[in-house]
Scaffold this motif. Sequence first.
Motif, mmCIF file in Angstrom:
data_model
loop_
_atom_site.group_PDB
_atom_site.id
_atom_site.type_symbol
_atom_site.label_atom_id
_atom_site.label_comp_id
_atom_site.label_asym_id
_atom_site.label_seq_id
_atom_site.Cartn_x
_atom_site.Cartn_y
_atom_site.Cartn_z
ATOM 1 N N ARG A 275 0.840 -1.192 0.000
ATOM 2 C CA ARG A 275 0.000 0.000 0.000
ATOM 3 C C ARG A 275 0.881 1.250 0.000
ATOM 4 O O ARG A 275 2.070 1.161 0.326
ATOM 5 N N SER B 30 1.297 3.484 2.082
ATOM 6 C CA SER B 30 1.971 3.702 3.370
ATOM 7 C C SER B 30 3.201 2.823 3.538
ATOM 8 O O SER B 30 3.984 3.022 4.456
ATOM 9 N N ARG C 162 0.827 5.469 11.561
ATOM 10 C CA ARG C 162 -0.120 6.239 10.753
ATOM 11 C C ARG C 162 0.005 7.717 11.078
ATOM 12 O O ARG C 162 0.126 8.095 12.229
ATOM 13 N N PHE D 34 -3.763 1.225 11.256
ATOM 14 C CA PHE D 34 -3.895 0.985 9.809
ATOM 15 C C PHE D 34 -5.115 0.131 9.450
ATOM 16 O O PHE D 34 -5.419 -0.024 8.265
ATOM 17 N N ASP E 143 -8.221 -0.338 8.379
ATOM 18 C CA ASP E 143 -9.164 0.638 7.822
ATOM 19 C C ASP E 143 -9.267 0.393 6.332
ATOM 20 O O ASP E 143 -8.276 0.078 5.676
ATOM 21 N N GLU F 131 -6.850 2.483 4.088
ATOM 22 C CA GLU F 131 -5.454 2.070 4.231
ATOM 23 C C GLU F 131 -5.205 0.699 3.613
ATOM 24 O O GLU F 131 -4.118 0.405 3.139
ATOM 25 N N TYR F 132 -6.233 -0.152 3.610
ATOM 26 C CA TYR F 132 -6.080 -1.499 3.055
ATOM 27 C C TYR F 132 -6.291 -1.529 1.547
ATOM 28 O O TYR F 132 -6.175 -2.585 0.921
#
Lengths: 422, 422
Positions: free
Chosen positions: A108, A110, A421, B377, B379, B382-383
């Motif tokens: 992802r 992030s 996060r 994370f 969520d 986010e996923y």
Amino acid sequence: MENSTDIQAYMDELGRAARRSSRALNRASTGDKNAALEAMAASLEADQEALLAANREDLAAGREAGLDEALLDRLELTPDRIAAMAEGLRQVAGLPDPVGAVRDLARRPSGIEVGKMRVPLGVVGIIYESRPNVTADAAALCLKSGNAAILRGGSEAARSNAAIADHIRAGLAAAGLPEEAVQVVATTDRAAVERLVAMPEYVDVIVPRGGKGLIEMVSRKASVPVIKHLHGVCHVYLDDRADRRRALDIAVNAKTQRYGTCNTMETLLVAEGVAGDLLPELGQRLGEIGVELRGCERTRALLPHAHAATDEDWDTEYLGPVLAIRVVDDLDAAMDHIDEHGSRHTDAIVTEDYSRARRFVAGVDSSSVMVNASTRFADGFEYGLGAEIGISTDKFHVRGPVGLEGLTSEKFVVYGDGQVRT
Amino acid sequence: MENSTDIQAYMDELGRAARRSSRALNRASTGDKNAALEAMAASLEADQEALLAANREDLAAGREAGLDEALLDRLELTPDRIAAMAEGLRQVAGLPDPVGAVRDLARRPSGIEVGKMRVPLGVVGIIYESRPNVTADAAALCLKSGNAAILRGGSEAARSNAAIADHIRAGLAAAGLPEEAVQVVATTDRAAVERLVAMPEYVDVIVPRGGKGLIEMVSRKASVPVIKHLHGVCHVYLDDRADRRRALDIAVNAKTQRYGTCNTMETLLVAEGVAGDLLPELGQRLGEIGVELRGCERTRALLPHAHAATDEDWDTEYLGPVLAIRVVDDLDAAMDHIDEHGSRHTDAIVTEDYSRARRFVAGVDSSSVMVNASTRFADGFEYGLGAEIGISTDKFHVRGPVGLEGLTSEKFVVYGDGQVRT
């Protein structure tokens, strides 16, 4: 157990033991699970006397209680049937382990990697009727999918099921798995079923296998999810662009290959454009096999010996040598009929038309939708699931034949390198 | 509507209309669905006056009724918030259409080809509380996944929701889709909710979005499946082979990045071997941010200012600046604690040990299991699900953040060449 308080306490004890052992099963290796299945099979084959004796007692009690011959036949165990049961256990050992498979693992923005891992549901309760081989089948599927099982068979097979449970426990113990991973309910009191379906703290899903009465009772009383299989009013639609030979063969096979199964065709829909060509030959072939025909008016104009179908016929699962036939204008009329009268189990189109085949597959809302194949293929073995714990006519969680995957769920797994996060 | 008979009749009418339009949606093209979403967004942006006026009325009524400032803030719409709502619709238009995807299509020994096709569930009922933007979000997710929706928002946002529904209808009409594909319940009577969750003939699944009270009420009354999200008692376990920097950063982030969310850490577990090294610095950092600490005895020996944790603390979702801390012997003790006290929502391990990371991921039975990442994370965005209709703490059907796929099921598709079963 003398009263319902005792039964509740007994079921709660089974539930707690199942929950405990489900944790061990969740972490059990594929090798250990397979070793348990092989050991169960070996135990069944090596030492059949106690099981055959228990089965003879069930049969004697059943005869005394006036069970009909068909039921007694389903209840009876022979060395051959025990060998088949053992073979079923070995087949499940040979299936891929669904637990732990990860799909769609992807990075992802992030920086974390996210995927979905297949995991057991936890504790599965199975309620079934007379066939004792279900005890071994159900135990095998639950074990292989990493679930603890609580099995409640029919009272007429109680002694046989208890004897099979001994072999199952022996197999679990041989592989070092908890013996309580598979428990067979020892009371035939109905209060046990009512408790089993209403203890969400211990049971994650119920699978009823049996007649409509059982399934409706379970659904009504259940406070945990139920994988349920209601009736099958299955259709074959012969399109006016069908291959003539395929149309006739599929229609005959879908109706007559076996009458009592849920994937047997109950209503045949025929496009007006080919009714005159197909119905006379079809009527003759079905008549020779002894199938009673009930048709709409247009059908009866072509098949004068067919009885007049009533509105009720379109909604009936005959489970016998009876077929309803309706001539429809076109594909849309066929799909409308299926939508209104079908049970969303299995429906097939016979056509050589590419776009119509696509429209039928996308638009018919049934658990199995087929092109140019007999509805009789709707079955876990034919679909390659390896084994089947039931067929779901629900849409939630799982639809159609239910194999190992239907007894699992998926959790998210996240692999990071210290990400937080912001 | 004056009485419960009227409300039942009204809800049944919504249900019938939803069922009808779900058939059209099932067959709707991706292009048409996306066009509807874009048209809704354009409509919201072009003509905000009626919506803002309706929202002002809701706010005035809310103030009169004594709603607190936090609730009023969630209720309020501004041009910026309306733009964000429109942007959300466009994002859903940009997501891949899940409907019709086929997986695992493979040839069987009989010659038939069998696969699984993703299909809509049918009709989705969504029950939510004050934020009016949920009306647009939920409509978008249901529409894109091919489901008809019946939306029941909070009474305090009734006028705003009705105004948003006008834009949704306009968008559906612009794309030639049935306007009844998304319906907003026009009565705030609680009897409407009780009927909505108990009409399986019209509704296939219920998604409650709101506090514990709402979800428990819906679960108790529902006779259709519920995708439910209970509480989140999330853990981070700092292993004695954790990277020191990662351990501290993840623990602080998981607790303090936001307090009121379900994926916030509520209990920190620390391996005894590193507690003496990590806890003093961690206690200082959390103390500076204003987090109250409640620790076990071993924790308090290292952090004298921590309060003594009671048994209740291990089971509490604080949703605020409070953290329970427990020093545990090792990974097994941490996993046992999570098993006993966790809510199976989201749990993380911080470690550099390969085998322990694998054991934690396989063995912890939670909807999200993480290695070296903050629990925050967990969520849908986010996923990478694109959007989220809720987070499921159930195992059945769907677990964890629920996106478009959670609103679908799979049916079997069979392609043959005239095969019959022998």
